[in-house]
Design a protein around this motif. Structure first.
Motif, PDB file in Angstrom:
ATOM      1  N   HIS A  86       0.831  -1.206   0.000  1.00  0.00           N
ATOM      2  CA  HIS A  86       0.000   0.000   0.000  1.00  0.00           C
ATOM      3  C   HIS A  86       0.869   1.262   0.000  1.00  0.00           C
ATOM      4  CE1 HIS A  86      -3.875  -2.013   0.540  1.00  0.00           C
ATOM      5  NE2 HIS A  86      -3.246  -2.832   1.368  1.00  0.00           N
ATOM      6  N   LEU A  87       1.927   1.239   0.788  1.00  0.00           N
ATOM      7  CA  LEU A  87       2.836   2.386   0.849  1.00  0.00           C
ATOM      8  C   LEU A  87       3.539   2.611  -0.489  1.00  0.00           C
ATOM      9  CD1 LEU A  87       4.292   1.706   4.375  1.00  0.00           C
ATOM     10  CD2 LEU A  87       2.964   3.728   3.713  1.00  0.00           C
ATOM     11  N   LYS A  88       3.997   1.543  -1.129  1.00  0.00           N
ATOM     12  CA  LYS A  88       4.669   1.661  -2.422  1.00  0.00           C
ATOM     13  C   LYS A  88       3.717   2.230  -3.474  1.00  0.00           C
ATOM     14  CE  LYS A  88       7.759  -2.186  -1.449  1.00  0.00           C
ATOM     15  NZ  LYS A  88       8.110  -3.568  -1.794  1.00  0.00           N
ATOM     16  N   THR A  89       2.490   1.755  -3.484  1.00  0.00           N
ATOM     17  CA  THR A  89       1.501   2.251  -4.441  1.00  0.00           C
ATOM     18  C   THR A  89       1.213   3.729  -4.210  1.00  0.00           C
ATOM     19  OG1 THR A  89       0.514   0.073  -4.676  1.00  0.00           O
ATOM     20  CG2 THR A  89      -0.855   1.958  -5.310  1.00  0.00           C
ATOM     21  N   SER A  90       1.058   4.111  -2.950  1.00  0.00           N
ATOM     22  CA  SER A  90       0.804   5.520  -2.658  1.00  0.00           C
ATOM     23  C   SER A  90       1.989   6.392  -3.043  1.00  0.00           C
ATOM     24  CB  SER A  90       0.482   5.707  -1.177  1.00  0.00           C
ATOM     25  OG  SER A  90      -0.788   5.160  -0.887  1.00  0.00           O
ATOM     26  N   THR A  91       3.199   5.882  -2.903  1.00  0.00           N
ATOM     27  CA  THR A  91       4.397   6.641  -3.259  1.00  0.00           C
ATOM     28  C   THR A  91       4.499   6.833  -4.770  1.00  0.00           C
ATOM     29  OG1 THR A  91       5.574   5.892  -1.293  1.00  0.00           O
ATOM     30  CG2 THR A  91       6.920   6.661  -3.132  1.00  0.00           C
ATOM     31  N   LEU A  92       4.322   5.759  -5.539  1.00  0.00           N
ATOM     32  CA  LEU A  92       4.414   5.861  -6.999  1.00  0.00           C
ATOM     33  C   LEU A  92       3.166   6.483  -7.608  1.00  0.00           C
ATOM     34  CD1 LEU A  92       6.950   4.114  -6.728  1.00  0.00           C
ATOM     35  CD2 LEU A  92       6.187   2.924  -8.760  1.00  0.00           C
TER      36      LEU A  92
END
Length: 133
Positions: A86-92
């Motif tokens: 979830h964090l990676k998706t929000s970052t990208l």
């Protein structure tokens, strides 16, 4: 015009070049000038534009995202155990807006559009909105 394409991933984390699939949808639309919005339909998979010449760029990006957001963290509360995805998706980000000129995507020499899987392998959906403008 709104289309949906399928992306099947084979790894826990991977970047799949979907540029050709987007271009196919663009050609079917006959749009000459406008924009294309590409959106992941998932909270654990993003969309990015990045280099498509050297495959090590994808490896390096995934490695560095893993360093910033390790898969397990002792303080994570999310019951599914996929907080990192979830964090990676929000970052990208879950979408990208692309320009269309003379019927073609406006991308730099080394650019491609990537579906970024962070919680696979899975079957995924990507929405493609093609608009005149």
């Amino acid at each position: 015009m709104l289309e949906t394409i399928s992306v099947t991933t084979s790894s826990h984390s991977e970047m799949v070049d979907i540029t050709e699939q987007i271009e196919e949808q663009l050609q079917k639309s006959n749009l000459r000038n406008g924009i294309v919005i590409v959106q992941s339909m998932h909270t654990t998979a993003g969309i990015t534009v990045n280099e498509n010449a050297d495959p090590d760029v994808k490896k390096d990006m995934l490695m560095r995202l893993d360093e910033v957001y390790p898969w397990t963290h002792r303080k994570d509360l999310h019951a599914e155990g996929n907080t990192a995805s979830h964090l990676k998706t929000s970052t990208l980000g879950h979408s990208q807006t692309l320009l269309v000129d003379d019927g073609k995507l406006v991308l730099g020499t080394w650019q491609g559009v990537y579906f970024c899987e962070f919680d696979g392998p899975r079957s995924r959906k990507v929405a493609i909105k093609i608009m005149e403008g």
